[in-house]
Motif scaffolding. Structure first.
Motif, short mmCIF file in Angstrom:
data_model
loop_
_atom_site.label_atom_id
_atom_site.label_comp_id
_atom_site.label_asym_id
_atom_site.label_seq_id
_atom_site.Cartn_x
_atom_site.Cartn_y
_atom_site.Cartn_z
N LEU A 232 16.00 29.63 41.52
CA LEU A 232 15.11 30.15 42.89
C LEU A 232 14.56 31.05 42.96
O LEU A 232 12.93 30.91 43.33
N PHE A 233 14.57 31.84 42.24
CA PHE A 233 13.35 32.86 41.84
C PHE A 233 11.96 31.95 41.28
O PHE A 233 11.09 32.45 41.52
N ALA A 234 13.04 31.67 39.73
CA ALA A 234 12.05 30.24 39.35
C ALA A 234 11.07 29.75 40.47
O ALA A 234 9.88 29.31 40.58
N VAL A 235 11.50 29.24 41.55
CA VAL A 235 10.89 27.84 42.18
C VAL A 235 10.24 29.44 43.40
O VAL A 235 8.82 28.55 43.79
N ILE A 236 11.00 29.65 43.51
CA ILE A 236 9.47 30.66 44.54
C ILE A 236 8.59 31.44 43.93
O ILE A 236 7.41 30.88 44.50
N LEU A 237 8.72 31.86 42.37
CA LEU A 237 7.41 31.52 42.04
C LEU A 237 6.14 31.07 41.47
O LEU A 237 5.63 31.13 41.60
N ALA A 238 7.10 29.86 41.29
CA ALA A 238 5.77 28.83 41.22
C ALA A 238 5.23 28.57 42.61
O ALA A 238 4.07 28.04 42.24
N VAL A 239 5.94 28.30 43.02
CA VAL A 239 5.45 28.19 44.70
C VAL A 239 4.14 29.22 44.89
O VAL A 239 3.30 28.58 45.52
N LEU A 240 5.13 30.08 44.76
CA LEU A 240 3.49 31.48 44.96
C LEU A 240 2.05 31.52 43.94
O LEU A 240 1.26 31.16 43.99
N SER A 241 2.91 30.65 42.67
CA SER A 241 1.56 31.15 41.56
C SER A 241 0.70 29.83 42.11
O SER A 241 -0.43 30.19 41.89
N PHE A 242 1.04 28.85 42.70
CA PHE A 242 0.57 27.73 42.77
C PHE A 242 -0.42 28.32 44.01
O PHE A 242 -1.84 27.88 43.84
N PHE A 243 0.18 28.40 44.69
CA PHE A 243 -1.01 29.01 46.29
C PHE A 243 -2.18 30.23 45.75
O PHE A 243 -3.15 29.96 46.51
N THR A 244 -1.91 30.87 44.72
CA THR A 244 -2.48 32.43 43.94
C THR A 244 -3.52 31.42 43.03
O THR A 244 -4.38 32.77 43.14
N GLY A 245 -2.93 30.20 42.58
CA GLY A 245 -3.90 30.32 41.29
C GLY A 245 -3.50 31.02 40.17
O GLY A 245 -4.50 30.93 39.17
N GLU A 246 -2.71 31.31 40.14
CA GLU A 246 -2.82 31.95 38.19
C GLU A 246 -0.15 31.44 38.09
O GLU A 246 0.18 31.37 36.96
N ILE A 247 -1.30 30.37 37.91
CA ILE A 247 -0.30 29.51 37.13
C ILE A 247 -0.01 29.76 35.71
O ILE A 247 1.02 29.80 35.55
#
Length: 53
Positions: A8-23
């Motif tokens: 769950l933590f990884a999914v939240i970070l993935a979504v956040l990084s996608f929107f901020t451009g920090e893939i």
């Protein structure tokens, strides 16, 4: 923490990084966290072996 919370933590970070451009940062953080988890599990096994002796 169990595997569900890590996922769950990884999914939240993935979504956040996608929107901020920090893939790339997300991927590198993932590698670091996986490495730390492996070290932690190895140390736990060593402690259990030492206690059984």
């Amino acid at each position: 923490m169990n595997a569900f919370w890590y996922g769950l933590f990884a999914v939240i970070l993935a979504v956040l990084s996608f929107f901020t451009g920090e893939i790339v940062t997300f991927l590198m953080l993932g590698f670091v966290l996986i490495s730390l988890q492996n070290i932690h599990m190895t140390l736990k096994k060593l402690v259990q072996q030492k206690e059984n002796e």
